[in-house]
Motif scaffolding. Structure first.
Motif, PDB file in Angstrom:
ATOM      1  N   ILE A  32       0.841  -1.193   0.000  1.00 19.16           N
ATOM      2  CA  ILE A  32       0.000   0.000   0.000  1.00 19.16           C
ATOM      3  C   ILE A  32       0.879   1.247   0.000  1.00 19.16           C
ATOM      4  CG2 ILE A  32      -1.695   1.327   1.324  1.00 19.16           C
ATOM      5  CD1 ILE A  32      -2.737  -1.392   2.394  1.00 19.16           C
ATOM      6  N   ILE A  33       0.627   2.124  -0.957  1.00 22.18           N
ATOM      7  CA  ILE A  33       1.281   3.425  -1.004  1.00 22.18           C
ATOM      8  C   ILE A  33       0.468   4.411  -0.178  1.00 22.18           C
ATOM      9  CG2 ILE A  33       1.975   5.361  -2.471  1.00 22.18           C
ATOM     10  CD1 ILE A  33       2.330   3.298  -4.751  1.00 22.18           C
ATOM     11  N   GLN A  34      -0.831   4.467  -0.467  1.00 27.54           N
ATOM     12  CA  GLN A  34      -1.734   5.308   0.314  1.00 27.54           C
ATOM     13  C   GLN A  34      -3.155   4.800   0.163  1.00 27.54           C
ATOM     14  OE1 GLN A  34      -2.006   9.438  -0.740  1.00 27.54           O
ATOM     15  NE2 GLN A  34      -2.462   9.048  -2.864  1.00 27.54           N
ATOM     16  N   GLU A  35      -3.961   5.077   1.182  1.00 27.06           N
ATOM     17  CA  GLU A  35      -5.369   4.707   1.189  1.00 27.06           C
ATOM     18  C   GLU A  35      -6.164   5.951   1.582  1.00 27.06           C
ATOM     19  OE1 GLU A  35      -8.001   1.075   2.958  1.00 27.06           O
ATOM     20  OE2 GLU A  35      -6.456   1.894   4.267  1.00 27.06           O
ATOM     21  N   ILE A  36      -7.158   6.273   0.770  1.00 28.20           N
ATOM     22  CA  ILE A  36      -7.954   7.477   0.995  1.00 28.20           C
ATOM     23  C   ILE A  36      -9.427   7.089   0.956  1.00 28.20           C
ATOM     24  CG2 ILE A  36      -8.597   9.738   0.056  1.00 28.20           C
ATOM     25  CD1 ILE A  36      -5.806   9.718  -1.333  1.00 28.20           C
ATOM     26  N   TYR A  37     -10.194   7.614   1.912  1.00 29.38           N
ATOM     27  CA  TYR A  37     -11.652   7.462   1.840  1.00 29.38           C
ATOM     28  C   TYR A  37     -12.231   8.794   1.426  1.00 29.38           C
ATOM     29  CZ  TYR A  37     -16.491   6.423   2.797  1.00 29.38           C
ATOM     30  OH  TYR A  37     -17.844   6.241   2.656  1.00 29.38           O
ATOM     31  N   ARG A  38     -12.993   8.789   0.332  1.00 29.72           N
ATOM     32  CA  ARG A  38     -13.607  10.010  -0.187  1.00 29.72           C
ATOM     33  C   ARG A  38     -15.083  10.006   0.213  1.00 29.72           C
ATOM     34  NH1 ARG A  38     -11.978   9.580  -6.252  1.00 29.72           N
ATOM     35  NH2 ARG A  38     -13.134   7.682  -5.924  1.00 29.72           N
ATOM     36  N   GLU A  39     -15.378  10.696   1.299  1.00 34.02           N
ATOM     37  CA  GLU A  39     -16.716  10.709   1.886  1.00 34.02           C
ATOM     38  C   GLU A  39     -17.792  11.112   0.881  1.00 34.02           C
ATOM     39  OE1 GLU A  39     -19.595  10.021   4.502  1.00 34.02           O
ATOM     40  OE2 GLU A  39     -17.515   9.851   5.156  1.00 34.02           O
ATOM     41  N   SER A  43     -16.403   6.322  -1.368  1.00 34.29           N
ATOM     42  CA  SER A  43     -15.471   5.533  -2.158  1.00 34.29           C
ATOM     43  C   SER A  43     -14.083   5.525  -1.530  1.00 34.29           C
ATOM     44  CB  SER A  43     -15.374   6.138  -3.565  1.00 34.29           C
ATOM     45  OG  SER A  43     -14.311   5.557  -4.292  1.00 34.29           O
ATOM     46  N   TYR A  44     -13.492   4.331  -1.509  1.00 37.17           N
ATOM     47  CA  TYR A  44     -12.081   4.207  -1.150  1.00 37.17           C
ATOM     48  C   TYR A  44     -11.246   4.288  -2.418  1.00 37.17           C
ATOM     49  CZ  TYR A  44     -12.828   2.717   3.667  1.00 37.17           C
ATOM     50  OH  TYR A  44     -13.151   2.678   4.982  1.00 37.17           O
ATOM     51  N   LYS A  45     -10.033   4.806  -2.268  1.00 41.04           N
ATOM     52  CA  LYS A  45      -9.024   4.789  -3.331  1.00 41.04           C
ATOM     53  C   LYS A  45      -7.762   4.246  -2.681  1.00 41.04           C
ATOM     54  CE  LYS A  45      -6.391   7.779  -6.453  1.00 41.04           C
ATOM     55  NZ  LYS A  45      -5.035   7.555  -5.932  1.00 41.04           N
ATOM     56  N   LEU A  46      -7.298   3.113  -3.169  1.00 37.37           N
ATOM     57  CA  LEU A  46      -6.120   2.452  -2.624  1.00 37.37           C
ATOM     58  C   LEU A  46      -5.056   2.385  -3.703  1.00 37.37           C
ATOM     59  CD1 LEU A  46      -5.001   0.853  -0.143  1.00 37.37           C
ATOM     60  CD2 LEU A  46      -5.862  -1.208  -1.270  1.00 37.37           C
ATOM     61  N   ASP A  47      -3.917   3.031  -3.465  1.00 33.54           N
ATOM     62  CA  ASP A  47      -2.800   2.989  -4.401  1.00 33.54           C
ATOM     63  C   ASP A  47      -1.862   1.867  -3.978  1.00 33.54           C
ATOM     64  OD1 ASP A  47      -3.821   5.196  -5.743  1.00 33.54           O
ATOM     65  OD2 ASP A  47      -2.683   6.610  -4.526  1.00 33.54           O
ATOM     66  N   LEU A  48      -1.577   0.984  -4.918  1.00 33.43           N
ATOM     67  CA  LEU A  48      -0.774  -0.210  -4.645  1.00 33.43           C
ATOM     68  C   LEU A  48       0.487  -0.233  -5.502  1.00 33.43           C
ATOM     69  CD1 LEU A  48      -3.822  -2.604  -4.675  1.00 33.43           C
ATOM     70  CD2 LEU A  48      -2.458  -2.058  -2.657  1.00 33.43           C
ATOM     71  N   ALA A  49       1.555  -0.794  -4.932  1.00 32.96           N
ATOM     72  CA  ALA A  49       2.839  -0.875  -5.627  1.00 32.96           C
ATOM     73  C   ALA A  49       3.289  -2.329  -5.760  1.00 32.96           C
ATOM     74  CB  ALA A  49       3.896  -0.072  -4.877  1.00 32.96           C
ATOM     75  N   LEU A  50       4.046  -2.578  -6.799  1.00 32.46           N
ATOM     76  CA  LEU A  50       4.726  -3.856  -7.020  1.00 32.46           C
ATOM     77  C   LEU A  50       6.210  -3.548  -7.094  1.00 32.46           C
ATOM     78  CD1 LEU A  50       4.741  -6.886  -7.711  1.00 32.46           C
ATOM     79  CD2 LEU A  50       4.454  -6.234 -10.107  1.00 32.46           C
TER      80      LEU A  50
END
Length: 129
Positions: A32-39, A43-50
């Motif tokens: 996980i790079i960052q996790e944001i909840y947009r009230e 909606s959640y937005k989860l940025d993921l890295a490999l």
């Protein structure tokens, strides 16, 4: 001529955020790079890295429509990950109670590959380096 450097990220909209987050981090091993909840959008937005590179943006939205058909609907067909050892990868996934297709050989490249389904039944491919 247009000059593209690389794919920046791929966006996936999931139906069950927690299930898809667990699949992406625990099963696939993305970080996980960052996790944001947009009230305002519920909606959640989860940025993921490999391997430290940003690759997937996972979104949740209330009641997203289902994919019209599987797997040959118009649009993005599947996500593919390169792996070093195809059998070891398949064994790991099966041991995690993930249903995996049999390993096949790409008739053009002679490389081994197989598919699984993510929590929304979208195809995910593993392709041997």
């Amino acid at each position: 001529m247009l000059q593209l450097n690389k794919i920046n990220h791929i966006t996936i909209i999931c139906s069950d955020y927690q299930k898809s987050k667990t699949f992406s981090t625990t099963i696939l091993g993305l970080t996980i790079i960052q996790e944001i909840y947009r009230e305002e959008r519920q909606s959640y937005k989860l940025d993921l890295a490999l391997n430290g590179d940003y690759v997937i943006e996972l979104f949740s939205f209330p009641n997203p429509p289902k994919r019209p058909s599987s797997p040959e609907a118009a649009g993005l067909r599947h996500l593919a990950f390169e792996v070093n050892d195809i059998q070891k990868t398949r064994d790991f996934l099966v041991n995690q109670s993930i249903t995996a297709e049999a390993i096949r050989i790409d008739e053009f490249t002679q490389k081994s590959f197989f598919f699984i389904a993510d929590p929304d039944n979208l195809p995910v491919e593993f392709y041997e380096k």
